[in-house]
Structures are given as C-alpha cells and as structure tokens.
Design a protein around this motif. Structure first.
Motif, short mmCIF file in Angstrom:
data_model
loop_
_atom_site.label_atom_id
_atom_site.label_comp_id
_atom_site.label_asym_id
_atom_site.label_seq_id
_atom_site.Cartn_x
_atom_site.Cartn_y
_atom_site.Cartn_z
N GLU A 1 0.80 -1.23 0.00
CA GLU A 1 0.00 0.00 0.00
C GLU A 1 0.83 1.27 0.00
O GLU A 1 0.41 2.29 -0.55
CB GLU A 1 -0.94 0.01 1.20
N ARG A 2 1.99 1.25 0.64
CA ARG A 2 2.80 2.46 0.71
C ARG A 2 3.61 2.70 -0.56
O ARG A 2 4.26 3.73 -0.70
CB ARG A 2 3.75 2.38 1.91
N ILE B 1 11.47 0.78 -4.64
CA ILE B 1 11.09 -0.61 -4.41
C ILE B 1 11.65 -1.09 -3.06
O ILE B 1 12.85 -0.94 -2.79
CB ILE B 1 11.61 -1.51 -5.54
N PRO B 2 10.83 -1.69 -2.20
CA PRO B 2 11.30 -2.16 -0.89
C PRO B 2 12.41 -3.19 -1.02
O PRO B 2 12.49 -3.94 -2.00
CB PRO B 2 10.04 -2.77 -0.26
N LYS B 3 13.25 -3.25 0.00
CA LYS B 3 14.43 -4.11 -0.04
C LYS B 3 14.06 -5.58 -0.21
O LYS B 3 14.74 -6.31 -0.94
CB LYS B 3 15.27 -3.93 1.22
N ALA C 1 10.10 6.03 2.32
CA ALA C 1 9.61 4.85 3.04
C ALA C 1 10.49 3.64 2.75
O ALA C 1 10.84 2.88 3.66
CB ALA C 1 8.16 4.56 2.66
N THR C 2 10.86 3.45 1.49
CA THR C 2 11.70 2.29 1.16
C THR C 2 13.12 2.48 1.68
O THR C 2 13.75 1.53 2.14
CB THR C 2 11.72 2.04 -0.35
N ALA D 1 11.22 0.21 4.95
CA ALA D 1 9.87 -0.33 4.87
C ALA D 1 9.89 -1.60 4.01
O ALA D 1 10.43 -1.60 2.91
CB ALA D 1 8.91 0.69 4.26
N ASN D 2 9.31 -2.65 4.52
CA ASN D 2 9.21 -3.88 3.75
C ASN D 2 7.97 -3.85 2.89
O ASN D 2 7.08 -3.00 3.05
CB ASN D 2 9.20 -5.10 4.68
N ALA D 3 7.89 -4.81 1.99
CA ALA D 3 6.78 -4.84 1.06
C ALA D 3 5.45 -5.04 1.79
O ALA D 3 4.48 -4.37 1.52
CB ALA D 3 6.98 -5.97 0.05
#
Length: 505
Positions: free
Chosen positions: A112-113, A335-337, A487-488, A492-494
């Motif tokens: 969502e984020r 893109i989250p880690k 955020a990423t 922040a995770n997926a």
C-alpha cells in the motif's frame, strides 16, 4: 467571443444549460448541477489544452474540460466557456490532455505504501489486479472508501491452477470439475470481477470453470492452460491470454511437433517449474519457424471469439536480458528491499548467462515484439499490461515502457495510447463511463507537457493527474514519489502482514 466572469453558482447554472453532453450520457444536466451545488462538489476546469480524447477524432487545440466531482461535466472550445471565478482552473496551454491510463496486468496492490502511489504518479488511474487475495481486496476497498489514494481496481479471483503448480499459497489448486466449480463460486462470493486461470489447470477443470463462469456471468482470463488447446480455450470464452505464452507455438510451421512434445511431458510435482521452462524454450524455438499461414488461421480464431492478447513485453524483455541489465535502474529507489532481494534472486537463476544464450534470448524477445505486431495487424485486440511485481517491472513506470514496446511492434502512438485507454475500457465493459474524454465519463485524466501522438515517450512527461476527480499537480506527484522513496529507504518492507513476495509468472 467576450468571456463573462461567473462565480461558482453561476458557472453551475451555465453548465446545466450547456450540458447536452451530460444528457447524451444519460445524466440530467439540471439535476446534476443542482446536486453538485448542494453537495459542494469540487469544480475544476482544465483550460486551453490540446485534448487527445482517445477516440479516432483529431486532437482539439485550445479546448476546455470541466470536471464536477468525479465526473467530466462538459468539453468544448475554451472560447465558449464563461470565465469562471470560485472554481479551480488548471492551465493547459501548451499541454496535452489524455484519458487516464490502464495497466491490465498487475500484481501487489497490497504493497500500500508503494504500489498505489506509484501508479498515480505515472498517470495510471486504473489497473486489473491479476491475483486476488484478502490483502489485495482490503487495499482495493480502502481506495474505494477514499482512505488510500490509488487507481480504480478490477480485481481477479485467487489464481486457479491444477494440483501441481509453480505457485505458492494463496493459489487455489483444483483437480476435479467439482473443485473447479467451487472455486468459481468462491470467486463470486468474494466479489471478484473475473476468474484467473493458470498454466497447469487440467482440461476437465478448465471446462468446468468456463461453464460455471457462463452461468455466473463472470469473465475468466489468464495464462494458457497447457492441457487445453489454445484455440479451444479461446472458443470456450477465455477473455484474454497473457504474456504471449503459446502464441509462438500456434503460429509455427512445426506447431504439431511442439505440441506433441508438451502433451507427452508430465507435470513434475518434485520440480513443477520444469514444464514451464520446457514450454518457454519451445516457444523460443517456435519463433524461428514462424508461418504466416498458421498465424492467419490462429489469429482469425482469436478475432472471431473476441479474445484479447496481453503481450506484457516489458516483463518478457527483463527475462530475456542478462542478470545485470537492470541492476542499477534508478527506479529501484522506489522498491522495498525485500522485493529487490527477491528480484535479484529470480534474475540470477532465470536469465541468460552465456553469450550464446544472451543472443538467443535477445532474438526471442524481438520475435515476440514482431509477433505482437502481427497479431495487431491481423485484428487481434491487444491489452497493455506489465506484470509488475515481477523483477524490474515497476508499478506505473513500466506501463510507459510497454507503450513504447507497442510502438516498436508497429502500432502508431495514437493506437498504443488507445490500447491503454479506450480499448482497455471496452475490454472491461466500461466504455460508457471510461476510456475517453467526454461529458458524463469519469474524471480520470493525464495532462502532459508534450504531444503523445508525435512521440509516445511524451506519456512520461506528466504535469497533472486527475484520478476520480482528485487533482494531483506536479508538486503533489513529486511529493508522492519522494514519500515512496523515503519509506523504502527507511527500511519499509513490502508487506507487514507476513505474506511472501510473490509474482505469478
């Protein structure tokens, strides 16, 4: 023409008198204006833009588009519009206004984020989410309630596959006709907009899904189920076929030989991906023996049935490229880690390594692009989809890449744009309310700084996005992107709900 100053209430009165377009759309102009005034609906005027409305008509320079709430209320020459006061005006001079874009093959809405804001920041105001599960449905519902800024969502069912599957939960595995029918009934109960079928679905179960969907009035779409002849899947009503899987086989002079090999190969529960790898290699080899005669027959079958092809060339490009090709893509900052790590691992084991493999896969990709163009020239309707959440396929951004691939395949920039707007709405049964710029339709719009009919790359040059009447100017879009990157970057995770990172292809 002398332009008369009008306050908000006067402007709505003028709109009621001028609202022939609303009446054509089945909306009473006077009632619309009265309700808008009573509700205090936002009134927005895009003034002076060149409107590229998504139809086959010519661009309309110095045009005005009036939005009231989440609807387009009026379009016409800017000179015919009273000069409004008390309403928001967007300066469209020197810019180009197009309908909001649709990505018709997506995954991962529940990030969502990350994913919903990236769609909007790139002018994607509608998506077809191809794997329905609890978290995705919750994200969709937040968007509907206005709690989350995001695109319109057409939501698929849980993916329905055979008892052997490449996929991990939450896939739905069915072995019998009864289980397949139950899966369709569950999809209906969960509010799915269509049923998603997958690669290892058996012929009996597929037939049961097709029949149950007919009775339920629900479309079904997805991968080619390998145990069903692809023309037969089209005959049965499969609404769209994704990724061009199997299309090279059915347009090859050696079609029967390739199909016999697949038919003689069992699905291996101990190594379920092995069959997919074989099928993909046969597809690659089939592109080397393309037969215009076979293609004409096959494409005519799809045209007659109204079956669409979603080439998803952007993900095909990634899978046909060496592992390091996209490792430094600047869009990775969004893109989250955990997703990036998953992508790197998938790419390491699935992409070409040796010079010979790299050359083969490069030729394979270009053959797929040519195949999409041949299908288009034969009259097969194409859909613009990306398959985001697969490696290096970025929400929103990659739809721009896909449109460029469609132009590479031979579509004009106008036709490529229509595939992602007017044609998408027609496929979804929404032509009356979406896909073009006309009075009575939803207020989903993208204002561009350059002409997309001259260069489809102009679709990246976004000044303003309007999604369901909400206006996001360039500063707001930049903040949206910055918030995602922050955020990423902060780790922040997926997903916070414990689901793994999963893509379907």
């Amino acid at each position: 023409m002398v332009r008369v100053e009008a306050n908000r209430r006067d402007f709505l009165r003028w709109l009621a008198a001028a609202g022939a377009g609303l009446a054509t759309a089945g909306i009473a102009p006077a009632v619309f204006a009265q309700e808008a005034a009573a509700a205090g609906s936002d009134v927005v005027v895009v003034l002076g833009a060149t409107v590229v409305d998504g139809t086959d008509g010519p661009p309309r320079p110095d045009w005005a588009v009036v939005l009231v709430g989440d609807r387009i209320a009026w379009t016409g020459p800017a000179a015919h519009l009273p000069s409004p006061t008390g309403v928001r005006t967007i300066d469209g001079r020197g810019r180009y206004l197009v309908p909001g874009l649709w990505d018709l093959h997506t995954h991962g809405l529940d990030l969502e984020r990350v994913f919903p804001p990236l769609y909007l920041a790139n002018g994607v105001t509608g998506i077809r989410e191809m794997w329905g599960y609890t978290e995705n449905r919750a994200a969709r519902d937040k968007i509907v309630r206005g709690e989350l800024a995001g695109p319109r969502v057409v939501m698929g069912s849980s993916i329905v596959d055979g008892p052997v599957s490449m996929l991990q939960p939450p896939v739905t595995k069915v072995a019998t006709a009864a289980e397949a029918r139950a899966a369709v009934r569950t999809a209906v109960a969960e509010g799915a907009d269509f049923v998603k079928v997958y690669s290892y679905l058996g012929a009996e179960a597929f037939a049961a899904i097709a029949d149950e969907c007919r009775h339920a009035g629900l479309p079904f779409a997805g991968h080619w189920p390998y145990r069903v002849p692809q023309p037969a899947a089209s005959d049965a009503g499969q609404h769209s076929l994704e990724h061009l899987f199997g299309v090279p086989l059915y347009t090859s002079a050696h079609r029967d030989e390739f199909l016999r090999t697949l038919a003689a190969t069992p699905f291996d529960p101990a190594n379920p991906r092995s069959f997919f790898v074989l099928a993909r290699e046969l597809d690659r080899r089939a592109t080397e023996t393309y037969s215009p005669w076979r293609a004409q027959q096959f494409f005519a079958r799809l045209v007659g049935n109204g079956t669409r092809l979603t080439p998803t060339m952007v993900v095909n490009k990634v899978m046909c490229s060496p592992a390091g090709t996209f490792a430094h893509d600047p869009r990775l900052k969004y893109i989250p880690k955990d997703v990036r790590d998953n992508w790197a691992e998938q790419i390491r084991i699935r992409t070409p390594i040796t010079p010979e493999e790299i050359a083969q896969q490069d030729a394979y990709f270009h053959a797929q692009v040519e195949l999409a163009g041949a299908a288009h020239r034969a009259g097969v309707p194409l859909l613009a989809g990306t398959d985001c959440l697969n490696p290096y396929v970025f929400p929103g951004f990659s739809l721009h890449d896909e449109l460029e691939h469609l132009v590479e395949a031979g579509l004009s920039p106008r036709r490529a744009l229509q595939v992602a707007t007017r044609d998408a709405a027609a496929f979804l049964g929404r032509s009356a309310t979406a896909g073009t710029i006309a009075a009575g339709k939803v207020a989903d719009l993208v204002l561009l700084d350059a002409d997309p009919l001259a260069d489809i790359g102009a679709i990246r040059r976004i000044d303003t996005v309007v999604a369901a009447g909400r206006v996001f100017g360039r500063a707001a879009l930049d903040r949206m992107l910055a918030d995602v990157a922050a955020a990423t970057s902060a780790g922040a995770n997926a997903r916070s709900v414990g689901l793994p990172v999963h893509s379907c292809c």
